[in-house]
Design a protein around this motif. Structure first.
Motif, PDB file in Angstrom:
ATOM      1  N   TYR A   5     -11.355 -14.718   7.968  1.00  0.00           N
ATOM      2  CA  TYR A   5     -12.299 -14.620   6.860  1.00  0.00           C
ATOM      3  C   TYR A   5     -12.209 -13.271   6.161  1.00  0.00           C
ATOM      4  O   TYR A   5     -12.299 -13.199   4.943  1.00  0.00           O
ATOM      5  CB  TYR A   5     -13.743 -14.887   7.322  1.00  0.00           C
ATOM      6  CG  TYR A   5     -14.130 -16.329   7.170  1.00  0.00           C
ATOM      7  CD1 TYR A   5     -14.558 -16.820   5.945  1.00  0.00           C
ATOM      8  CD2 TYR A   5     -14.028 -17.210   8.230  1.00  0.00           C
ATOM      9  CE1 TYR A   5     -14.879 -18.156   5.787  1.00  0.00           C
ATOM     10  CE2 TYR A   5     -14.360 -18.547   8.085  1.00  0.00           C
ATOM     11  CZ  TYR A   5     -14.784 -19.013   6.865  1.00  0.00           C
ATOM     12  OH  TYR A   5     -15.110 -20.329   6.688  1.00  0.00           O
ATOM     13  N   SER A   6     -12.030 -12.202   6.917  1.00  0.00           N
ATOM     14  CA  SER A   6     -11.984 -10.881   6.287  1.00  0.00           C
ATOM     15  C   SER A   6     -10.832 -10.792   5.293  1.00  0.00           C
ATOM     16  O   SER A   6     -11.006 -10.317   4.173  1.00  0.00           O
ATOM     17  CB  SER A   6     -11.911  -9.767   7.331  1.00  0.00           C
ATOM     18  OG  SER A   6     -10.695  -9.787   8.036  1.00  0.00           O
ATOM     19  N   LYS A   7      -9.673 -11.295   5.685  1.00  0.00           N
ATOM     20  CA  LYS A   7      -8.513 -11.263   4.783  1.00  0.00           C
ATOM     21  C   LYS A   7      -8.716 -12.195   3.590  1.00  0.00           C
ATOM     22  O   LYS A   7      -8.412 -11.846   2.450  1.00  0.00           O
ATOM     23  CB  LYS A   7      -7.243 -11.658   5.539  1.00  0.00           C
ATOM     24  CG  LYS A   7      -6.800 -10.611   6.535  1.00  0.00           C
ATOM     25  CD  LYS A   7      -5.604 -11.076   7.334  1.00  0.00           C
ATOM     26  CE  LYS A   7      -5.243 -10.075   8.417  1.00  0.00           C
ATOM     27  NZ  LYS A   7      -4.304 -10.607   9.378  1.00  0.00           N
ATOM     28  N   ALA A   8      -9.219 -13.394   3.850  1.00  0.00           N
ATOM     29  CA  ALA A   8      -9.406 -14.378   2.781  1.00  0.00           C
ATOM     30  C   ALA A   8     -10.454 -13.918   1.768  1.00  0.00           C
ATOM     31  O   ALA A   8     -10.271 -14.078   0.562  1.00  0.00           O
ATOM     32  CB  ALA A   8      -9.802 -15.730   3.377  1.00  0.00           C
ATOM     33  N   ILE A   9     -11.535 -13.335   2.254  1.00  0.00           N
ATOM     34  CA  ILE A   9     -12.596 -12.867   1.353  1.00  0.00           C
ATOM     35  C   ILE A   9     -12.084 -11.736   0.472  1.00  0.00           C
ATOM     36  O   ILE A   9     -12.326 -11.724  -0.735  1.00  0.00           O
ATOM     37  CB  ILE A   9     -13.847 -12.446   2.151  1.00  0.00           C
ATOM     38  CG1 ILE A   9     -14.534 -13.702   2.704  1.00  0.00           C
ATOM     39  CG2 ILE A   9     -14.807 -11.636   1.293  1.00  0.00           C
ATOM     40  CD1 ILE A   9     -15.620 -13.434   3.723  1.00  0.00           C
ATOM     41  N   ALA A  32     -23.406  -4.524   1.497  1.00  0.00           N
ATOM     42  CA  ALA A  32     -23.086  -4.233   2.902  1.00  0.00           C
ATOM     43  C   ALA A  32     -22.525  -5.469   3.604  1.00  0.00           C
ATOM     44  O   ALA A  32     -21.608  -5.359   4.424  1.00  0.00           O
ATOM     45  CB  ALA A  32     -24.320  -3.723   3.631  1.00  0.00           C
ATOM     46  N   SER A  33     -23.050  -6.646   3.272  1.00  0.00           N
ATOM     47  CA  SER A  33     -22.547  -7.887   3.887  1.00  0.00           C
ATOM     48  C   SER A  33     -21.079  -8.099   3.528  1.00  0.00           C
ATOM     49  O   SER A  33     -20.258  -8.370   4.398  1.00  0.00           O
ATOM     50  CB  SER A  33     -23.363  -9.099   3.427  1.00  0.00           C
ATOM     51  OG  SER A  33     -24.654  -9.049   3.957  1.00  0.00           O
ATOM     52  N   PRO A  44     -19.401 -14.499   7.591  1.00  0.00           N
ATOM     53  CA  PRO A  44     -20.444 -15.057   6.716  1.00  0.00           C
ATOM     54  C   PRO A  44     -21.231 -16.172   7.414  1.00  0.00           C
ATOM     55  O   PRO A  44     -20.711 -16.833   8.311  1.00  0.00           O
ATOM     56  CB  PRO A  44     -19.661 -15.625   5.535  1.00  0.00           C
ATOM     57  CG  PRO A  44     -18.313 -15.019   5.613  1.00  0.00           C
ATOM     58  CD  PRO A  44     -18.069 -14.654   7.033  1.00  0.00           C
ATOM     59  N   THR A  45     -22.455 -16.372   6.947  1.00  0.00           N
ATOM     60  CA  THR A  45     -23.277 -17.470   7.466  1.00  0.00           C
ATOM     61  C   THR A  45     -22.699 -18.802   6.984  1.00  0.00           C
ATOM     62  O   THR A  45     -21.884 -18.833   6.053  1.00  0.00           O
ATOM     63  CB  THR A  45     -24.724 -17.362   6.948  1.00  0.00           C
ATOM     64  OG1 THR A  45     -24.696 -17.483   5.523  1.00  0.00           O
ATOM     65  CG2 THR A  45     -25.378 -16.047   7.358  1.00  0.00           C
TER      66      THR A  45
END
Length: 64
Positions: A5-9, A32-33, A44-45
């Motif tokens: 997710y970190s890379k995709a976001i 911050a999120s 993410p939620t």
């Protein structure tokens, strides 16, 4: 999973030409999120993942 997710976001945000602040406003979350997601500190939620899913499709970003 968080790393995916970190890379995709980050890729999505860059394709959309948005800063972390602008991206946060678009999703209705804090800067911050977004920063924590991109740095792999949090994921993410489910609610935000639903919003992200359509954006990932629209901007052709793959989440492994």
């Amino acid at each position: 999973m968080i790393d995916d997710y970190s890379k995709a976001i980050k890729e999505l945000r860059e394709k959309m030409l948005l800063s972390q602040v602008e991206f946060a406003q678009l999703l209705g979350v804090s800067f911050a999120s977004v920063n924590r997601w991109e740095n792999g500190q949090h994921e993410p939620t489910i609610k935000i993942k639903r919003k992200l899913r359509s954006l990932f499709k629209e901007y052709d970003v793959k989440v492994s």
